[in-house]
Design an enzyme around this catalytic site. Structure first.
Site, short mmCIF file in Angstrom:
data_model
loop_
_atom_site.label_atom_id
_atom_site.label_comp_id
_atom_site.label_asym_id
_atom_site.label_seq_id
_atom_site.Cartn_x
_atom_site.Cartn_y
_atom_site.Cartn_z
N TYR A 216 -2.04 -0.37 10.76
CA TYR A 216 -2.05 -0.68 9.33
C TYR A 216 -0.76 -0.24 8.64
O TYR A 216 -0.12 -1.03 7.93
CB TYR A 216 -3.25 0.00 8.67
CG TYR A 216 -3.34 -0.26 7.18
CD1 TYR A 216 -3.80 -1.48 6.69
CD2 TYR A 216 -2.96 0.72 6.26
CE1 TYR A 216 -3.87 -1.72 5.33
CE2 TYR A 216 -3.04 0.48 4.90
CZ TYR A 216 -3.49 -0.73 4.44
OH TYR A 216 -3.55 -0.97 3.09
N SER B 59 0.84 -1.20 0.00
CA SER B 59 0.00 0.00 0.00
C SER B 59 0.87 1.25 0.00
O SER B 59 1.96 1.26 0.60
CB SER B 59 -0.91 0.02 1.23
OG SER B 59 -1.54 1.28 1.38
#
Length: 439
Positions: A290, A262
């Site tokens: 995350y 990501s």
């Protein structure tokens, strides 16, 4: 009094130990967010040369495992690989949903009168024992594996997501907008972007208050193995799966391990002494969990890339799908829903988000590029951007010392010995704490 050279050399020197980095510096943090914003605003322009769906060559000779392939990007990856002729294994927790998808795809498929070559195997990334069982079952087939795509990941927001209202960002009021969420998302920087906008508009003296406020609140969740769930699903479980499947990847050489990462790793930080974020040194939020897990994945992949001998024929790389639209806006506060309606042009759909992984799985020049990086002593593994071009991971991803600490700590957390890679490549047995002996 002057000191002679001999006196100076005899004086014992004291070495001040280097202070361990506790978080990203301001410059790194701002630079990371600037990159994320740039990616979101211009990704569609940068990827305008790509077809949608991406045109793939015939790949009838490939066997591919795709995790998290019942929705979103993973669904698109699995379907397009199968339609191009690959033998696709959908490694998923919800096997019924996977079988329903296969039935639907087979009924819609019209290619050459042959059915799609897809099968389903159960895999729960929240259980390292499940990962070990999956790898054991696959390796027992003694067949080749050409492509492993670690796509599954979570951005979990449970409880309450709290952030200052727009007027509070300017210090006019201290009201809160509170929204109840129970979401599992793929990588979506939109929510974090709203948080960052509020943060940057605050006076510097109030930064600490906002940093602790404009966050996604909720109880920290752990897997049954005792690991923070973002760290386990996004990093630890894929790392264990990649290592345990090395025997099959060697049989499928040249083969590839592709980690769907990501752009949010650019604002991530990993404390190797506190990878589960439980010590209290850092305040836990979903964003911290995350982004840290995604950075850990890049660092671990970089060390794995360096440690695998060229003779193994295994390429390791990370890819960014870009900023991809998710189906969660209806559950979010109105201000965030408004953001979704204002910027639909900039956000990729799942099919567009799958292109970087599909490119990395099928482009014939990928192995050569990965070997070139290794021969040039480049400190990080290949990282393919959403426009299917090589790009540079974050500045923190280049921290070689931390990357090796992440490697060692990860092996400890997933229950593998430090020489697991070398033993598996040589065909020797390796015992995993979470499962049976691997060979």
């Amino acid at each position: 009094m002057e000191t002679t050279p001999s006196e100076s050399s005899s004086t014992p020197s004291t070495t001040v130990p280097k202070k361990k980095k506790q978080r990203l510096g301001w410059i790194e943090w701002i630079r990371g967010w600037m990159y994320i914003i740039y990616e979101m605003l211009f990704q569609r322009i940068m990827a305008s040369h790509l077809q949608n769906p991406l045109s793939l060559p015939p790949i009838n000779n490939l066997t591919c495992i795709v995790t998290g392939s019942t929705s979103g990007i993973g669904l698109q990856i699995a379907r397009q690989l199968a339609e191009s002729g690959a033998h696709v294994v959908m490694a998923v927790r919800n096997t019924k949903a996977a079988h329903d998808l296969i039935h639907k795809w087979q009924s819609e498929w019209t290619g050459l009168g042959l059915p799609l070559n897809i099968e389903v195997m159960e895999l729960d990334l929240l259980s390292l024992e499940s990962v070990s069982r999956f790898a054991e079952a696959w390796n027992a087939r003694m067949g080749p594996l050409h492509v492993l795509i670690n796509n599954a990941g979570i951005f979990s927001i449970r409880g309450y997501w709290r952030f200052p209202s727009i007027t509070a960002c300017h210090g006019i009021e201290e009201g809160w907008m509170v929204a109840h969420c129970d979401l599992f998302m793929s990588s979506s920087p939109v929510f974090s972007f709203v948080q960052m906008v509020c943060f940057l508009q605050m006076d510097r003296s109030n930064a600490q208050t906002v940093e602790g406020s404009a966050e996604m609140k909720g109880p920290q969740k752990f897997s049954k193995d005792g690991h923070e769930e973002h760290m386990q699903v996004n990093h630890l479980a894929p790392a264990l799966l990649s290592i345990l499947l090395l025997p099959s990847l060697v049989r499928g050489s040249p083969s590839r391990i592709i980690n769907v990462n990501s752009v949010m790793h650019y604002v991530g930080f990993v404390d190797t002494e506190d990878m589960n974020v439980v010590s209290g040194k850092r305040k836990y939020t979903s964003l911290v969990g995350y982004t840290g897990s995604k950075l850990a994945q890049v660092m671990f992949s970089s060390v794995l890339h360096r440690r695998l001998p060229s003779e193994s024929g295994i390429s390791v790389l990370c890819v960014s799908p870009g900023v991809v639209q998710t189906n969660v806006a209806r559950d979010l506060p109105k201000i965030v829903q408004a953001g979704y309606h204002l910027i639909p042009y900039f956000i990729f759909n799942a099919q567009e988000g799958s292109r970087s992984a599909l490119f990395s799985a099928t482009d014939p020049q990928i192995p050569e590029y990965c070997e070139l990086l290794k021969s040039d002593d480049w400190p990080v593994c290949a990282f393919i951007s959403q426009d299917c071009r090589p790009t540079n991971p974050s500045e923190e991803a280049h921290n070689i010392d931390t990357a090796h600490e992440v490697w060692e700590k990860t092996l400890e957390m997933i229950g593998l010995p430090s020489d697991a890679i070398e033993k598996l490549i040589e065909g020797e047995d390796v015992r995993c704490r979470y499962g049976e002996r691997q060979e």
